[in-house]
Design a protein around this motif. Structure first.
Motif: not given
Ligand SMILES: [Fe+2]
Length: 291
Positions: A1-14, A170-178
């Motif tokens: 079974m997959g796992e959510l390992v991170m949930a973060a709000k991030i910047t990406h400005v040039p 999924s079988g994945r460990k997933v890091a979600f980035l907003a």
């Protein structure tokens, strides 16, 4: 079974990219550079195998879209600001399997989604800038989901829930980035350069700071209750779809985790920016929201 390992709000400005280039902007975004690097370190520490990125620069107008290529390899120049970001070579593994599971779950939830593998469908800078700091050895897969600029907060809440269901399957460990801004009001062109390190209005700054307080104090129910209004009044980037997906993943108004801010709030050409890591509910990979 997959796992959510991170949930973060991030910047990406040039300006973060400029901050690592020789010249007069060198070093101006050092705290953001360090925060993005720290997110990458934490993702590795938690065993992340895939960065699932809600990219507010991959703007869609109809439906929901995933870039499910096996490999993301190309060279990038920003159409928006070619003098800021150009000749950015990248090469990351993709995640077609998770992309397909996400498509299935979005469709199962009654929404429309497609997975694409077109050779000319490249990554956008809301993925590329963070990945530069987080994934330098290209050891973690990259899976972008676009943001529909005409979608509602409610639609994106449901997308977030579908993302979690897919991660569980999924079988994945997933890091979600907003990957998106807080307030996002660009100044008029005539004064844009003078606001390199500032926010367009004091109202936007005040609301952004109030939002950060809510996140820090775990007042997420209050926040998601005003998210649609926040998006309209503070010119949300990509309809704030990334933020709605983030809290959809975390359990929406039932989520009581407290965000950990990893760099000071800063203005960048009128927009409000930050990096915040949200603790993943212990049983989030099982679809429950227990802190
Ligand atoms: Fe942006």
């Amino acid at each position: 079974m997959g796992e959510l390992v991170m949930a973060a709000k991030i910047t990406h400005v040039p300006s973060i990219w400029l901050s690592i280039q020789p010249g007069r902007h060198y070093g101006i975004r050092r705290p953001a550079e360090e925060a993005l690097t720290e997110i990458g370190r934490r993702a590795r520490e938690r065993g992340a195998e895939t960065f699932l990125v809600a990219d507010t620069h991959w703007l869609n107008t109809i439906g929901f879209h995933l870039n499910g290529k096996e490999r993301h390899r190309a060279s990038y120049a920003s159409h928006e600001l070619p003098h800021f970001i150009h000749d950015l070579e990248y090469d990351y593994p993709g995640d077609p399997e998770l992309a397909e599971l996400i498509r299935e779950e979005i469709v199962a939830g009654g929404q429309k989604a497609r997975v694409h593998t077109y050779k000319d469908l490249g990554l956008e800078y809301a993925t590329l800038v963070p990945m530069y700091f987080m994934n330098g050895d290209s050891s973690i897969r990259v899976l972008p989901i676009g943001c529909n600029m005409y979608s509602t907060i409610e639609e994106n809440r449901r997308i977030g829930e579908a993302l979690l269901r897919a991660v569980r399957r999924s079988g994945r460990k997933v890091a979600f980035l907003a990957s998106g801004s807080l307030s996002h009001a660009f100044p008029p062109n005539e004064i844009a350069e003078s606001l390199l390190d500032d926010v367009s209005s004091e109202i936007n700054r005040s609301v952004d700071l109030a939002v950060l307080e809510m996140w820090k104090e775990g007042r997420i129910g209050e926040f998601v209750g005003m998210l649609a209004d926040y998006n309209v009044r503070c010119s949300g980037e990509g309809a704030m779809a990334d933020t709605a997906m983030l809290f959809g993943l975390l359990g929406w108004d039932g989520y009581t985790g407290r965000g950990e801010q990893l760099c000071p709030y800063f203005g960048s050409t009128g927009t409000g920016q930050v990096v915040v890591d949200f603790p993943v509910p212990v049983l989030a990979h099982e679809g429950r929201t227990v802190q």
